[in-house]
Design a protein around this motif. Structure first.
Motif, PDB file in Angstrom:
ATOM      1  N   TYR A  23       6.882  -6.453  -1.593  1.00 15.57           N
ATOM      2  CA  TYR A  23       7.409  -5.123  -1.231  1.00 15.57           C
ATOM      3  C   TYR A  23       8.751  -5.247  -0.522  1.00 15.57           C
ATOM      4  O   TYR A  23       9.711  -4.541  -0.844  1.00 15.57           O
ATOM      5  CB  TYR A  23       6.403  -4.394  -0.350  1.00 15.57           C
ATOM      6  N   PHE A 173       0.698  -0.225  -6.282  1.00 18.07           N
ATOM      7  CA  PHE A 173       1.745  -0.889  -5.508  1.00 18.07           C
ATOM      8  C   PHE A 173       3.110  -0.281  -5.800  1.00 18.07           C
ATOM      9  O   PHE A 173       3.884   0.018  -4.890  1.00 18.07           O
ATOM     10  CB  PHE A 173       1.750  -2.384  -5.830  1.00 18.07           C
ATOM     11  N   ASP A 176       2.825   3.927  -5.039  1.00 13.13           N
ATOM     12  CA  ASP A 176       2.446   4.341  -3.687  1.00 13.13           C
ATOM     13  C   ASP A 176       3.167   3.570  -2.594  1.00 13.13           C
ATOM     14  O   ASP A 176       3.297   4.074  -1.464  1.00 13.13           O
ATOM     15  CB  ASP A 176       0.932   4.194  -3.486  1.00 13.13           C
ATOM     16  N   ASN A 177       3.625   2.362  -2.918  1.00 10.19           N
ATOM     17  CA  ASN A 177       4.311   1.558  -1.903  1.00 10.19           C
ATOM     18  C   ASN A 177       5.814   1.493  -2.146  1.00 10.19           C
ATOM     19  O   ASN A 177       6.589   1.986  -1.317  1.00 10.19           O
ATOM     20  CB  ASN A 177       3.726   0.138  -1.863  1.00 10.19           C
ATOM     21  N   THR A 182       6.436   2.817   1.418  1.00 16.79           N
ATOM     22  CA  THR A 182       5.292   2.689   2.318  1.00 16.79           C
ATOM     23  C   THR A 182       4.768   1.265   2.250  1.00 16.79           C
ATOM     24  O   THR A 182       4.387   0.780   1.175  1.00 16.79           O
ATOM     25  CB  THR A 182       4.167   3.659   1.913  1.00 16.79           C
ATOM     26  N   GLU A 183       4.756   0.577   3.381  1.00 18.18           N
ATOM     27  CA  GLU A 183       4.346  -0.822   3.392  1.00 18.18           C
ATOM     28  C   GLU A 183       2.880  -0.975   3.001  1.00 18.18           C
ATOM     29  O   GLU A 183       2.026  -0.244   3.488  1.00 18.18           O
ATOM     30  CB  GLU A 183       4.561  -1.431   4.779  1.00 18.18           C
ATOM     31  N   PRO A 184       2.569  -1.947   2.135  1.00 17.31           N
ATOM     32  CA  PRO A 184       1.163  -2.243   1.823  1.00 17.31           C
ATOM     33  C   PRO A 184       0.500  -2.946   3.002  1.00 17.31           C
ATOM     34  O   PRO A 184       1.183  -3.376   3.945  1.00 17.31           O
ATOM     35  CB  PRO A 184       1.263  -3.166   0.606  1.00 17.31           C
TER      36      PRO A 184
END
Length: 230
Positions: A23, A173, A176-177, A182-184
């Protein structure tokens, strides 16, 4: 996009990398901290240099098959952010593509795992990813261990594994990330990254009072072990 080398990390089966580290790379964060150290760079250099050696040995051990390199990236026809950089395509005597070849190298400490047929899951997931993108549902993973031991394993496409586990994880991943910044969740393999980002010598040593009853935790642990054995 998401290439094959990041699939294992995103899915949590790579002990050396994680979804969070991928990420950071995809979103342009912590680039300096994510650079490989000298040892890792040396290992990657020789892995790249020995790739043709592994491919040549595969041809020698499999008469009638020929390896061809494609100097380009491939993209899925159905999920446009899924990418593949295949080491070699394998052709039969008629020139038909019959599979893909993933070339690996490892040090001698990994010999027992490869000898037992324990292919690292991150490599297995990587080849499954390439099979999904190319539509070629057979492949081989070959690894030169310690410079003097060669291992070859046949791999076939696992539809259930990829469509029900790997693909949904990759989609989550990316959408949504990465796209939402947004950090996983962190994984155990993030330990080295956090040690780099937050060096121990910069941590203020302040007293910390723990109010947890550790005797109780110990009893719970022993009881759980007994139940596990039962």
């Amino acid at each position: 996009g998401i290439g094959g080398s990041g699939v294992g990390s995103i899915c949590g089966v790579n002990p050396w990398s994680s979804a969070l580290q991928v990420y950071f790379n995809k979103t342009g964060q912590f680039q300096e901290e994510r650079k490989p150290d000298d040892v890792s760079q040396e290992r990657m250099h020789w892995g790249h240099m020995l790739e043709p050696v592994v491919a040549d040995e595969f041809e020698l051990r499999n008469p009638g098959l020929k390896c061809v390199e494609a100097n380009c990236s491939f993209k899925s026809n159905t999920v446009d952010y899924l990418l593949a950089n295949v080491d070699r395509f394998v052709l039969d005597e008629e020139g038909k593509v019959v599979g893909i070849l993933e070339c690996k190298t490892a040090n001698s400490m990994m010999a027992s795992e490869w000898d037992a047929g324990e292919i690292p899951l991150s490599y297995y997931y990587q080849v499954q990813h390439y099979m999904f993108i190319t539509g070629i549902h057979r492949g081989w993973i070959c690894c030169l261990v310690g410079g003097n031991k060669f291992y070859q394993y046949d791999i076939f496409f696992d539809t259930d594994l990829y469509t029900n586990m790997i693909l949904p994880t990759l989609k989550s991943f990316w959408n949504d990330n990465v796209l939402k910044l947004t950090e996983p969740e962190t994984q155990t393999s993030d330990n080295d990254l956090f040690n780099t980002l937050f060096p121990a010598d910069e941590i203020k040593e302040e007293p910390l009072t723990l109010e947890t009853n550790f005797d109780s935790i110990g009893q719970q642990y022993l009881q759980a072990k007994q139940e596990e054995r039962a």
